[in-house]
Design a protein around this motif. Structure first.
Motif, short mmCIF file in Angstrom:
data_model
loop_
_atom_site.label_atom_id
_atom_site.label_comp_id
_atom_site.label_asym_id
_atom_site.label_seq_id
_atom_site.Cartn_x
_atom_site.Cartn_y
_atom_site.Cartn_z
N GLY A 33 0.82 -1.21 0.00
CA GLY A 33 0.00 0.00 0.00
C GLY A 33 0.85 1.26 0.00
N MET A 34 1.92 1.24 0.74
CA MET A 34 2.81 2.40 0.77
C MET A 34 3.49 2.60 -0.58
N VAL A 35 3.90 1.52 -1.20
CA VAL A 35 4.50 1.59 -2.53
C VAL A 35 3.49 2.13 -3.53
N ALA A 36 2.24 1.69 -3.41
CA ALA A 36 1.19 2.16 -4.31
C ALA A 36 0.93 3.65 -4.11
N LEU A 37 0.92 4.12 -2.87
CA LEU A 37 0.71 5.54 -2.61
C LEU A 37 1.84 6.38 -3.19
N ILE A 38 3.06 5.91 -3.04
CA ILE A 38 4.20 6.62 -3.61
C ILE A 38 4.10 6.64 -5.14
N GLY A 39 3.70 5.53 -5.72
CA GLY A 39 3.52 5.47 -7.17
C GLY A 39 2.44 6.40 -7.67
N ILE A 40 1.34 6.50 -6.94
CA ILE A 40 0.26 7.41 -7.31
C ILE A 40 0.73 8.85 -7.22
N ALA A 41 1.44 9.19 -6.15
CA ALA A 41 1.94 10.55 -5.99
C ALA A 41 2.96 10.90 -7.09
N ALA A 42 3.83 9.96 -7.40
CA ALA A 42 4.82 10.21 -8.45
C ALA A 42 4.15 10.38 -9.82
N SER A 43 3.12 9.60 -10.08
CA SER A 43 2.42 9.73 -11.36
C SER A 43 1.70 11.06 -11.46
N PHE A 44 1.09 11.51 -10.36
CA PHE A 44 0.45 12.82 -10.36
C PHE A 44 1.47 13.93 -10.60
N CYS A 45 2.63 13.80 -9.99
CA CYS A 45 3.70 14.79 -10.21
C CYS A 45 4.16 14.79 -11.66
N ALA A 46 4.28 13.61 -12.25
CA ALA A 46 4.69 13.51 -13.65
C ALA A 46 3.66 14.16 -14.56
N ILE A 47 2.39 13.93 -14.30
CA ILE A 47 1.33 14.55 -15.11
C ILE A 47 1.38 16.06 -14.97
N LEU A 48 1.56 16.54 -13.76
CA LEU A 48 1.62 17.98 -13.53
C LEU A 48 2.80 18.61 -14.28
N ILE A 49 3.95 17.98 -14.22
CA ILE A 49 5.13 18.49 -14.92
C ILE A 49 4.91 18.48 -16.43
N LEU A 50 4.31 17.42 -16.95
CA LEU A 50 4.06 17.35 -18.39
C LEU A 50 3.05 18.39 -18.84
N LEU A 51 2.03 18.65 -18.03
CA LEU A 51 1.06 19.69 -18.38
C LEU A 51 1.70 21.07 -18.37
N ILE A 52 2.55 21.33 -17.40
CA ILE A 52 3.27 22.60 -17.35
C ILE A 52 4.16 22.74 -18.59
N PHE A 53 4.81 21.65 -18.99
CA PHE A 53 5.66 21.67 -20.18
C PHE A 53 4.85 21.98 -21.43
N LYS A 54 3.66 21.35 -21.56
CA LYS A 54 2.81 21.60 -22.73
C LYS A 54 2.35 23.06 -22.77
N ILE A 55 1.99 23.61 -21.61
CA ILE A 55 1.55 25.01 -21.56
C ILE A 55 2.70 25.95 -21.90
#
Length: 66
Positions: A33-55
């Protein structure tokens, strides 16, 4: 570059789905569960960074055309 960032966003969304299925909702901070939470947080961060890059690329293209 636009297609590449879109593909990466979809991959990050797929990773969020995979990690949510791994998450134990009764004990989210134990075991996998802890690994999954870290993975979810990392994926959200990656999406945020990619959206900022696109903008930023859109802004750069508008400034270049002026």
């Amino acid at each position: 570059m636009k297609i590449f960032t879109t593909i990466l966003i979809f991959i990050a969304l797929a990773l969020i789905v995979v990690n949510v299925t791994m998450l134990d909702f009764k004990n989210p901070f134990e075991g996998n569960g802890m690994v999954a939470l870290i993975g979810i947080a990392a994926s959200f961060c990656a999406i945020l960074i990619l959206l900022i890059f696109k903008i930023s690329k859109k802004i750069e293209a508008k400034l270049k055309n002026q």
